[in-house]
Enzyme design. Structure first.
Site, PDB file in Angstrom:
ATOM      1  N   GLU A 443       0.707  -1.221  -0.238  1.00 52.25           N
ATOM      2  CA  GLU A 443       0.147  -0.086  -0.241  1.00 52.25           C
ATOM      3  C   GLU A 443       0.955   1.590   0.194  1.00 52.25           C
ATOM      4  O   GLU A 443       0.605   2.347   0.235  1.00 52.25           O
ATOM      5  CB  GLU A 443      -1.052  -0.175   1.097  1.00 52.25           C
ATOM      6  CG  GLU A 443      -2.277  -1.492   0.800  1.00 52.25           C
ATOM      7  CD  GLU A 443      -2.990  -0.868   2.448  1.00 52.25           C
ATOM      8  OE1 GLU A 443      -2.670  -0.351   3.106  1.00 52.25           O
ATOM      9  OE2 GLU A 443      -3.999  -1.782   2.485  1.00 52.25           O
ATOM     10  N   ASP A 444       2.253   1.221  -0.214  1.00 50.99           N
ATOM     11  CA  ASP A 444       3.057   2.596  -0.447  1.00 50.99           C
ATOM     12  C   ASP A 444       2.688   3.614  -1.619  1.00 50.99           C
ATOM     13  O   ASP A 444       2.253   5.029  -1.082  1.00 50.99           O
ATOM     14  CB  ASP A 444       4.339   2.000  -0.515  1.00 50.99           C
ATOM     15  CG  ASP A 444       4.867   1.145   0.553  1.00 50.99           C
ATOM     16  OD1 ASP A 444       3.812   1.763   1.863  1.00 50.99           O
ATOM     17  OD2 ASP A 444       6.534   1.403   1.072  1.00 50.99           O
TER      18      ASP A 444
END
Length: 906
Positions: A443-444
């Site tokens: 999820e970066d």
């Protein structure tokens, strides 16, 4: 080789600080808990006790001793002090002299030691810096990044990120030695044994290339022919496949190709449900003519398989519709529909995770009909035991690199550290057949997309722009990590992140790549009934919170807490739910859908019902698997629920709690992941009367067509009487496909009459799969109705296995069997939390049964006694026209009898 297992720990720099004995693996917190010096921080709100919180700020010293006997007659030896895992910022001293430093818990440390540095008795000291202090100092130097969860300083330290706390886990930034420690003495050793496997197009021949990396005393390898290697490969049944000896010139600390061997008609490894899991064994023995015994022996098991990520354009559903690309996996050319869970570390304190615990967790996954585990990027690269078990059990592994929910830095020292980590990790994991894909982070990219000020530009390939932005770790995910994978394990699938969409699209694009579908619970907080509309090509995260079982919730509280204080709205329960806004969100979904009580038992059951409904048949898993389709049109390649497990006792998205007790959702998902599954959903055509159509579909993930008959029934919830009956067939659910099986239209409705739809798929009169659909929301179901007539009968007990038959006289929602006289974690229960309709039974197999166990039940609306069922009912029969659309386009119009029951005199 000497295993250095016995250690003591103490606060560094504190005169007279007590020493506490421990064994590898250990961390400070679990050591102090085991010794009684620290109260269990999982209980109550002790996480925030000063005695607990201050531990992270201390420097710690760990001390061990080992003996060394020098022998002048011995040949020249190399000596190494080996640490497989130091957590995290540590300096190692041998006999008072600093010999090494470490700042990455994921990189093994091998420290050369000279004979002059050794004594008869040697003292090893490891000084651990405070990880929180070091991280803060690095952040002060290099700047703060943005993040979700934890403290922003965590982004600078290559330590497991969940120790800083997450929305399901507490904050315990501990330290310790989390993997083995050894003192090695050798002339030469095999540093790495690698098997490179290639299958021909027809899968009838496997080429196995064996590489050895060796290290040792250079003079041993200077004369050609004096050093040799013996390679032995065993078949999965233990018989010998090949044994060959090789005399050649070895290059030190480089890959030496020793053997290339072709295996005709190899036994192929498949994930569970798609085939068997045969494992070959390879053993390499390093020899020298001057030494009578082997210099080194290394071995491991390996599976022969070809895993491919298939991303091809899908047929357009409509000319104006979006273009879509598939995202599914083939194993040995067989498409495999993935169904499984996300995996987080199994404890806040890693030292407590053993092989036995791994096996218990992974067998729960398998028993739940799951075939995949995603190792999430905020945890750890798990121990070898985890991956060995996945190979043995047939569990595919989606492996994140350890970055999660943050904008990580990319200054040179950090990038170099990450490169060493990635290469050490890929080298270690490449022998495991279960690894299907690596992904760069969790999820970066989503974080970067949500914060324009970070300067993330998806379509920009300029590396200078990446590094000058406030999202510089893109360089790591798109350059450093993929190169490590391609260099060390060519052909293995890699994606820069999860979620990830190709072609410069946003990571949340549902038409390509994988998706984290959090618009139920997070995001726009959609109705869970709409989960089916939110499908991506592969859903690698989705979830709904649910309470653990009541016994686990009670374990949140301090011993002796008054019963009146143990309720779902207490400060302790709130403390054991780390998700922001959790009480509001659970309350929202419960209030929208259920009638529920507020005592502990009622509230827990209601939250579990919401979680089960959201994750199961008519919503996420059921509807998404409906789109598995067939070759050339596989629109959903799989779904992985967030999450399988917990790291402490907590209210979370897990489907099994910290104590191995399954929540109801575990069983609901298990039913949806069965080899052959029937699905049903309703389309309401008149909201006033409830008139509707019913759609039926099937999913078959076996290698054989399933042929049978569809039996459809509609029941009156209040009375249990059949309103509509319909049967058609034979129908075929093709092998490894999903298919629409027909629809029943023109189902009349009447205000105040709630119809329960039931459908069965029968082969030779035997029910292969069944499903039901209930009117929504469930809170509208009447309570002043006849009792449900739920029965539990003991059919048999043999060799600690009981069969319980569950039935109901009237439609009954979510029957939860509760077992007394035993911890439910010690039972293996085949099914639970079942929906029942009249005339159908569920046989529940309970393994671990013994004398004294009791079985009770609770079900939706069971807290209302209902009215007496022995009333006189008036029967009215009418006829209606019903149209059935059979898969393939055939249409049948039939007259259907509709029976209405009313109480005489009402």
């Amino acid at each position: 080789m000497v295993q250095i297992q016995e250690w003591t720990i103490s606060v560094f720099g504190s005169d007279g600080a007590p020493e506490t004995a421990t064994r590898v693996p250990f961390d400070v917190h679990s050591t102090l808990i085991a010794s009684g010096a620290l109260a269990d921080p999982f209980v109550g709100t002790r996480e925030f006790d000063p005695a607990t919180e201050e531990l992270a700020g201390f420097k710690w010293k760990a001390v061990a001793r080992f003996a060394f006997v020098a022998n002048a007659a011995e040949p020249e030896l190399l000596h190494v002090l080996a640490f497989d895992g130091l957590d995290t910022v540590a300096e190692v001293f041998l006999n008072g002299v600093s010999v090494a430093k470490s700042n990455n818990m994921f990189v093994p440390l091998r420290i050369p030691v000279s004979k002059e540095q050794l004594k008869d008795e040697n003292v090893v000291e490891v000084i651990f810096e405070s990880a929180t202090a070091v991280a803060k100092a690095l952040e002060e130097t290099h700047g703060a990044g943005r993040l979700w969860n934890g403290d922003s300083s965590r982004l600078h330290l290559r330590k497991t990120q969940y120790h800083w706390g997450w929305d399901w886990g507490p904050t315990f930034v501990t330290c310790g030695i989390w993997k083995d420690v050894r003192f090695e003495s050798f002339q030469a050793r095999i540093a790495d044994l690698n098997t490179i496997i290639e299958l021909n197009d027809s899968l009838t021949e496997a080429t196995v290339k064996v590489e050895l990396e060796v290290e040792g005393i250079a003079s041993l390898f200077s004369v050609p022919g004096e050093t040799s290697a013996v390679i032995a490969i065993e078949n999965p049944d233990g018989s010998s496949l090949v044994t060959e000896s090789f005399n050649q010139q070895f290059s030190l600390q480089e890959n030496n190709v020793i053997l290339t061997h072709k295996i005709a008609n190899p036994k192929l490894w498949y994930p569970v449900g798609a085939g068997a899991q045969p494992l070959y064994k390879i053993t390499a023995t390093l020899l020298h003519t001057s030494v009578p015994n082997p210099l080194s022996i290394e071995s491991h098991k390996f599976g022969i398989r070809r895993v491919k990520l298939v991303e091809t354009p899908l047929p357009q559903k409509s000319p104006a519709g979006p273009s879509q690309t598939s995202f599914y996996f083939e194993v040995n050319d067989r498409p495999v529909l993935l169904g499984g869970s996300n995996w987080i570390p199994a404890d806040s304190f890693l030292a407590r995770v053993t092989r036995d615990k791994y096996e218990r967790w992974l067998r729960l996954l398998i028993q739940g009909n799951q075939n995949t585990a995603r190792v999430w990027g905020g945890g750890i690269y798990e121990h070898d035991a985890f991956y060995e078990l996945c190979d043995e059990l047939g569990i595919l592994v989606w492996q994140d690199f350890m970055f999660a929910c943050g904008s990580y830095p990319s200054y040179p020292e950090f990038v170099q550290n990450v490169d060493a980590e990635a290469r050490a990790t890929v080298k270690r994991l490449r022998k495991y057949a279960s690894i299907a894909i690596f992904t760069g982070n969790n999820e970066d990219y989503q974080l970067a997309e949500s914060l324009p000020e970070l300067g993330y530009q998806p379509g920009n390939d300029d590396e200078k722009q990446w590094l000058s932005s406030k999202f510089p770790a893109r360089y790591i995910y798109e350059k450093i990590l993929p190169k490590a994978v391609s260099d060390l394990w060519p052909g293995t699938a890699y994606k820069p992140g999860s979620p990830w969409s190709s072609g410069g699209k946003a990571s949340g694009d549902l038409n390509t790549g994988d998706a984290h579908q959090w618009n139920v619970w997070h995001g726009t907080q959609e109705r869970y009934q709409d989960y089916g509309k939110l499908a991506g090509r592969f859903v690698s995260e989705f979830g709904m919170e649910g309470y653990p079982v009541v016994e686990t919730v009670k374990a949140f509280f301090e011993p002796g807490t008054p019963a009146a204080e143990i309720h779902p709205f207490s400060a302790v329960v709130d403390h054991h739910n780390k998700a922001d806004g959790a009480a509001r969100r659970i309350g929202l979904y419960m209030a929208e859908n259920l009638r529920f009580g507020t005592n502990l038992e009622e509230f827990v059951y209601a939250s579990q019902l919401i979680q089960s409904e959201a994750l199961s048949a008519a919503t996420s898993y059921g509807q998404w698997r409906r789109e598995w389709g067939s070759d050339e049109d596989r629109r959903v390649g799989g779904a992985l629920v967030w999450q399988l497990n917990d790291c402490w006792p907590v209210v979370s998205w897990a489907i099994v709690d910290y104590f191995y007790r399954p929540k109801p959702a575990y069983y609901s998902i298990k039913r949806q992941l069965a080899p052959i599954v029937l699905g049903i959903s309703r389309k309401v055509t008149n909201k006033k009367t409830g008139a509707s159509d019913a759609e039926v579909w099937g999913v078959n993930i076996t290698d054989d067509d399933a042929i049978g008959t569809i039996v459809f029934e509609s029941f009156d919830y209040a009375t249990g009487h059949v309103l509509v009956e319909k049967e058609w067939g034979p129908v075929t659910i093709p092998a490894n496909s999903s298919i629409e099986l027909g629809s029943v239209e023109g189902l009349e409705g009447k205000r105040g009459v709630y119809q329960i739809f039931s459908v069965q798929f029968k082969t030779d009169g035997k029910v292969v799969s069944s499903a039901s659909d209930w009117p929504q929301p469930l809170k509208h179901l009447p309570v002043s109705v006849p009792t449900r007539g739920v029965k539990i009968e003991q059919v048999s007990v043999e060799a600690n296995v009981a069969v319980l038959r569950v039935s109901a006289a009237r439609p009954t929602k979510a029957v939860w069997l509760k077992f007394g006289g035993i911890d439910e974690a010690d039972l293996i229960v085949s099914d639970n939390f079942v929906d029942l309709v009249p005339g159908q039974v569920v046989d529940v197999v309970v393994k671990g049964w013994r004398q004294g166990i009791t079985a009770d039940k609770i079900f939706y609306n069971s807290d209302f006694p209902g009215i007496e069922a022995e009333k006189v009912w008036n029967k009215t029969v009418s006829t209606t026209t019903s149209t059935v659309f059979i898969a393939g386009g055939a249409v049948k119009t039939t007259t259907v009898k509709r029976t209405v029951y009313t109480v005489v005199g009402e």
